[in-house]
Design an enzyme around this catalytic site. Structure first.
Site, PDB file in Angstrom:
ATOM      1  N   PRO A  12       0.787  -1.234   0.000  1.00 10.98           N
ATOM      2  CA  PRO A  12       0.000   0.000   0.000  1.00 10.98           C
ATOM      3  C   PRO A  12       0.820   1.285   0.000  1.00 10.98           C
ATOM      4  O   PRO A  12       1.825   1.392   0.698  1.00 10.98           O
ATOM      5  CB  PRO A  12      -0.844  -0.109   1.278  1.00 10.98           C
ATOM      6  CG  PRO A  12      -0.201  -1.176   2.082  1.00 10.98           C
ATOM      7  CD  PRO A  12       0.474  -2.105   1.121  1.00 10.98           C
ATOM      8  N   TYR A  25      11.237   8.762   1.147  1.00  8.65           N
ATOM      9  CA  TYR A  25      11.179   7.777   0.060  1.00  8.65           C
ATOM     10  C   TYR A  25      11.797   8.260  -1.250  1.00  8.65           C
ATOM     11  O   TYR A  25      11.748   7.545  -2.248  1.00  8.65           O
ATOM     12  CB  TYR A  25       9.713   7.355  -0.163  1.00  8.65           C
ATOM     13  CG  TYR A  25       9.090   6.753   1.082  1.00  8.65           C
ATOM     14  CD1 TYR A  25       9.584   5.567   1.621  1.00  8.65           C
ATOM     15  CD2 TYR A  25       8.037   7.379   1.740  1.00  8.65           C
ATOM     16  CE1 TYR A  25       9.037   5.017   2.778  1.00  8.65           C
ATOM     17  CE2 TYR A  25       7.475   6.837   2.892  1.00  8.65           C
ATOM     18  CZ  TYR A  25       7.987   5.667   3.402  1.00  8.65           C
ATOM     19  OH  TYR A  25       7.455   5.118   4.544  1.00  8.65           O
ATOM     20  N   ASN A  77       7.991  -5.850  -1.225  1.00 11.53           N
ATOM     21  CA  ASN A  77       7.930  -4.746  -0.276  1.00 11.53           C
ATOM     22  C   ASN A  77       6.472  -4.658   0.176  1.00 11.53           C
ATOM     23  O   ASN A  77       5.649  -4.026  -0.490  1.00 11.53           O
ATOM     24  CB  ASN A  77       8.364  -3.425  -0.924  1.00 11.53           C
ATOM     25  CG  ASN A  77       8.390  -2.289   0.079  1.00 11.53           C
ATOM     26  OD1 ASN A  77       7.869  -2.429   1.194  1.00 11.53           O
ATOM     27  ND2 ASN A  77       8.988  -1.169  -0.300  1.00 11.53           N
ATOM     28  N   ALA A  80       3.273  -1.060   4.604  1.00 16.02           N
ATOM     29  CA  ALA A  80       2.756  -1.088   5.983  1.00 16.02           C
ATOM     30  C   ALA A  80       2.361  -2.504   6.419  1.00 16.02           C
ATOM     31  O   ALA A  80       2.445  -2.830   7.615  1.00 16.02           O
ATOM     32  CB  ALA A  80       1.564  -0.152   6.094  1.00 16.02           C
ATOM     33  N   HIS A  83       4.441  -4.938   8.768  1.00 17.76           N
ATOM     34  CA  HIS A  83       4.449  -4.899  10.227  1.00 17.76           C
ATOM     35  C   HIS A  83       3.167  -5.438  10.852  1.00 17.76           C
ATOM     36  O   HIS A  83       3.026  -5.427  12.072  1.00 17.76           O
ATOM     37  CB  HIS A  83       4.679  -3.448  10.682  1.00 17.76           C
ATOM     38  CG  HIS A  83       5.686  -2.715   9.840  1.00 17.76           C
ATOM     39  ND1 HIS A  83       7.003  -3.127   9.754  1.00 17.76           N
ATOM     40  CD2 HIS A  83       5.587  -1.633   9.021  1.00 17.76           C
ATOM     41  CE1 HIS A  83       7.658  -2.314   8.931  1.00 17.76           C
ATOM     42  NE2 HIS A  83       6.812  -1.407   8.471  1.00 17.76           N
ATOM     43  N   ASP A  90       1.932 -16.032   5.805  1.00 12.33           N
ATOM     44  CA  ASP A  90       1.422 -17.391   5.541  1.00 12.33           C
ATOM     45  C   ASP A  90       1.410 -17.696   4.043  1.00 12.33           C
ATOM     46  O   ASP A  90       1.714 -18.822   3.635  1.00 12.33           O
ATOM     47  CB  ASP A  90       0.014 -17.562   6.125  1.00 12.33           C
ATOM     48  CG  ASP A  90       0.020 -17.675   7.645  1.00 12.33           C
ATOM     49  OD1 ASP A  90       1.101 -17.893   8.223  1.00 12.33           O
ATOM     50  OD2 ASP A  90      -1.069 -17.539   8.246  1.00 12.33           O
ATOM     51  N   GLU A 101      12.902  -9.667   0.989  1.00 13.42           N
ATOM     52  CA  GLU A 101      12.162  -8.519   1.522  1.00 13.42           C
ATOM     53  C   GLU A 101      12.937  -7.249   1.187  1.00 13.42           C
ATOM     54  O   GLU A 101      14.152  -7.202   1.371  1.00 13.42           O
ATOM     55  CB  GLU A 101      12.057  -8.681   3.052  1.00 13.42           C
ATOM     56  CG  GLU A 101      11.390  -7.518   3.752  1.00 13.42           C
ATOM     57  CD  GLU A 101      11.436  -7.679   5.286  1.00 13.42           C
ATOM     58  OE1 GLU A 101      12.171  -8.554   5.794  1.00 13.42           O
ATOM     59  OE2 GLU A 101      10.734  -6.906   5.951  1.00 13.42           O
ATOM     60  N   HIS A 103      12.868  -2.867   1.496  1.00 13.82           N
ATOM     61  CA  HIS A 103      12.295  -1.601   1.957  1.00 13.82           C
ATOM     62  C   HIS A 103      13.142  -0.458   1.426  1.00 13.82           C
ATOM     63  O   HIS A 103      14.379  -0.531   1.463  1.00 13.82           O
ATOM     64  CB  HIS A 103      12.237  -1.537   3.486  1.00 13.82           C
ATOM     65  CG  HIS A 103      11.362  -2.612   4.047  1.00 13.82           C
ATOM     66  ND1 HIS A 103       9.993  -2.541   3.965  1.00 13.82           N
ATOM     67  CD2 HIS A 103      11.666  -3.785   4.620  1.00 13.82           C
ATOM     68  CE1 HIS A 103       9.489  -3.647   4.485  1.00 13.82           C
ATOM     69  NE2 HIS A 103      10.481  -4.415   4.886  1.00 13.82           N
ATOM     70  N   ILE A 104      12.468   0.579   0.984  1.00 12.51           N
ATOM     71  CA  ILE A 104      13.170   1.741   0.438  1.00 12.51           C
ATOM     72  C   ILE A 104      13.906   2.478   1.561  1.00 12.51           C
ATOM     73  O   ILE A 104      15.062   2.860   1.424  1.00 12.51           O
ATOM     74  CB  ILE A 104      12.158   2.687  -0.246  1.00 12.51           C
ATOM     75  CG1 ILE A 104      11.499   1.955  -1.422  1.00 12.51           C
ATOM     76  CG2 ILE A 104      12.823   3.987  -0.695  1.00 12.51           C
ATOM     77  CD1 ILE A 104      10.255   2.653  -1.976  1.00 12.51           C
ATOM     78  N   SER A 105      13.221   2.655   2.687  1.00 13.78           N
ATOM     79  CA  SER A 105      13.808   3.372   3.823  1.00 13.78           C
ATOM     80  C   SER A 105      14.513   2.388   4.762  1.00 13.78           C
ATOM     81  O   SER A 105      14.327   1.171   4.657  1.00 13.78           O
ATOM     82  CB  SER A 105      12.717   4.134   4.580  1.00 13.78           C
ATOM     83  OG  SER A 105      11.797   3.216   5.170  1.00 13.78           O
ATOM     84  N   ARG A 110      13.795   3.720  12.118  1.00 14.25           N
ATOM     85  CA  ARG A 110      12.563   4.516  12.224  1.00 14.25           C
ATOM     86  C   ARG A 110      11.773   4.102  13.482  1.00 14.25           C
ATOM     87  O   ARG A 110      12.358   3.615  14.443  1.00 14.25           O
ATOM     88  CB  ARG A 110      11.763   4.367  10.921  1.00 14.25           C
ATOM     89  CG  ARG A 110      12.555   4.895   9.703  1.00 14.25           C
ATOM     90  CD  ARG A 110      11.769   4.763   8.417  1.00 14.25           C
ATOM     91  NE  ARG A 110      10.566   5.589   8.448  1.00 14.25           N
ATOM     92  CZ  ARG A 110       9.600   5.502   7.526  1.00 14.25           C
ATOM     93  NH1 ARG A 110       9.711   4.634   6.530  1.00 14.25           N
ATOM     94  NH2 ARG A 110       8.539   6.271   7.621  1.00 14.25           N
ATOM     95  N   ARG A 114       7.948  -0.240  13.179  1.00 21.01           N
ATOM     96  CA  ARG A 114       8.441  -0.674  11.862  1.00 21.01           C
ATOM     97  C   ARG A 114       9.543  -1.716  11.998  1.00 21.01           C
ATOM     98  O   ARG A 114      10.068  -2.216  11.012  1.00 21.01           O
ATOM     99  CB  ARG A 114       8.958   0.519  11.052  1.00 21.01           C
ATOM    100  CG  ARG A 114       7.878   1.504  10.678  1.00 21.01           C
ATOM    101  CD  ARG A 114       8.403   2.577   9.737  1.00 21.01           C
ATOM    102  NE  ARG A 114       7.561   3.756   9.821  1.00 21.01           N
ATOM    103  CZ  ARG A 114       6.451   3.959   9.106  1.00 21.01           C
ATOM    104  NH1 ARG A 114       6.057   3.072   8.234  1.00 21.01           N
ATOM    105  NH2 ARG A 114       5.741   5.066   9.260  1.00 21.01           N
TER     106      ARG A 114
HETATM  107  O1  CA2 Z   1      10.615   1.765   3.398  1.00 21.01           O
HETATM  108  C1  CA2 Z   1       9.757   1.083   2.834  1.00 21.01           C
HETATM  109  O2  CA2 Z   1       9.860   0.639   1.700  1.00 21.01           O
HETATM  110  C2  CA2 Z   1       8.430   0.808   3.569  1.00 21.01           C
HETATM  111  O3  CA2 Z   1       8.040  -0.519   3.258  1.00 21.01           O
HETATM  112  C3  CA2 Z   1       7.450   1.815   3.033  1.00 21.01           C
HETATM  113  C4  CA2 Z   1       6.096   1.765   3.743  1.00 21.01           C
HETATM  114  C5  CA2 Z   1       6.243   1.796   5.255  1.00 21.01           C
HETATM  115  O4  CA2 Z   1       4.984   1.589   5.885  1.00 21.01           O
HETATM  116  C6  CA2 Z   1       7.226   0.738   5.742  1.00 21.01           C
HETATM  117  O5  CA2 Z   1       7.362   0.838   7.141  1.00 21.01           O
HETATM  118  C7  CA2 Z   1       8.573   0.909   5.081  1.00 21.01           C
HETATM  119  C8  CA2 Z   1       5.231   2.956   3.322  1.00 21.01           C
HETATM  120  C9  CA2 Z   1       5.054   3.124   1.851  1.00 21.01           C
HETATM  121  C10 CA2 Z   1       4.407   4.437   1.605  1.00 21.01           C
HETATM  122  O6  CA2 Z   1       5.002   4.995   0.476  1.00 21.01           O
HETATM  123  C11 CA2 Z   1       4.808   6.320   0.261  1.00 21.01           C
HETATM  124  C12 CA2 Z   1       5.490   6.859  -0.792  1.00 21.01           C
HETATM  125  C13 CA2 Z   1       5.379   8.190  -1.063  1.00 21.01           C
HETATM  126  C14 CA2 Z   1       4.545   8.977  -0.304  1.00 21.01           C
HETATM  127  C15 CA2 Z   1       3.847   8.436   0.742  1.00 21.01           C
HETATM  128  C16 CA2 Z   1       3.983   7.082   1.031  1.00 21.01           C
END
Ligand code: CA2
Length: 152
Positions: A12, A25, A77, A80, A83, A90, A101, A103-105, A110, A114
């Site tokens: 999402p 991001y 990825n 949300a 977590h 499953d 797995e 993750h961009i960040s 954080r 997370r």
């Molecule tokens: O760092 C990541 O890739 C995450 O999976 C990104 C998720 C976050 O809930 C994870 O903890 C870490 C959030 C994706 C939301 O992406 C956005 C991109 C641009 C603007 C707003 C949200």
């Protein structure tokens, strides 16, 4: 000539890349993420890289299930749902495909919520904090794992 296929799954809000929160991001768009996956997948030897995104947990689970018999491995990825979702964990366990797995960040740096990853429990590797290029790294790790598997 390889016939390997990789499936990249994004959860999402990742379709919002480049539109909001560039400090976390980056400023590249989701279309750029797709381009990186296609190019890096080809460079890692995949004949095909399909990239899927949904904001819906059930659609992500359906896509993981449908990968069985169609793809050799998964880069995921779950955003949300990383977590929160035992359902995605499953599904990954059910199909048993090698999965990475991504993750961009840098999720570990954080909020504490997370730092729990359900999906990660079904993945052989994790890439985090490398921005969109992390997808290239994840696809290379998946290709390496598939090479190892084919040798045994
Ligand atoms: O760092 C990541 O890739 C995450 O999976 C990104 C998720 C976050 O809930 C994870 O903890 C870490 C959030 C994706 C939301 O992406 C956005 C991109 C641009 C603007 C707003 C949200």
């Amino acid at each position: 000539m390889t016939t390997r296929k990789a499936l990249v799954i994004n959860g999402p809000n990742l379709n919002m890349l480049g539109i909001r929160e560039p400090a976390i991001y980056g400023s590249n768009t989701y279309a750029e993420l797709v381009r990186i996956c296609r190019e890096a997948g080809a460079a890692a030897g995949f004949a095909e890289v399909e990239v899927f995104q949904s904001n819906h947990e059930g659609a992500l689970i359906d896509t993981i299930q449908a990968a069985l018999g169609r793809f050799d491995g998964i880069v995921i990825n779950p955003a949300a749902y990383t977590h929160t979702s035992v359902g995605i964990l499953d599904a990954l366990k059910a199909v048993g495909l090698p999965a990475v797995e991504i993750h961009i960040s840098d999720v570990d740096a954080r909020e504490s919520f997370r730092q729990v990853s359900y999906a990660g429990m079904a993945c052989f590797a994790r890439v985090a904090g490398e921005g969109l290029q992390g997808y290239a790294h994840a696809l290379a790790l998946l290709a390496h794992k598939l090479d190892e598997k084919s040798r045994h």
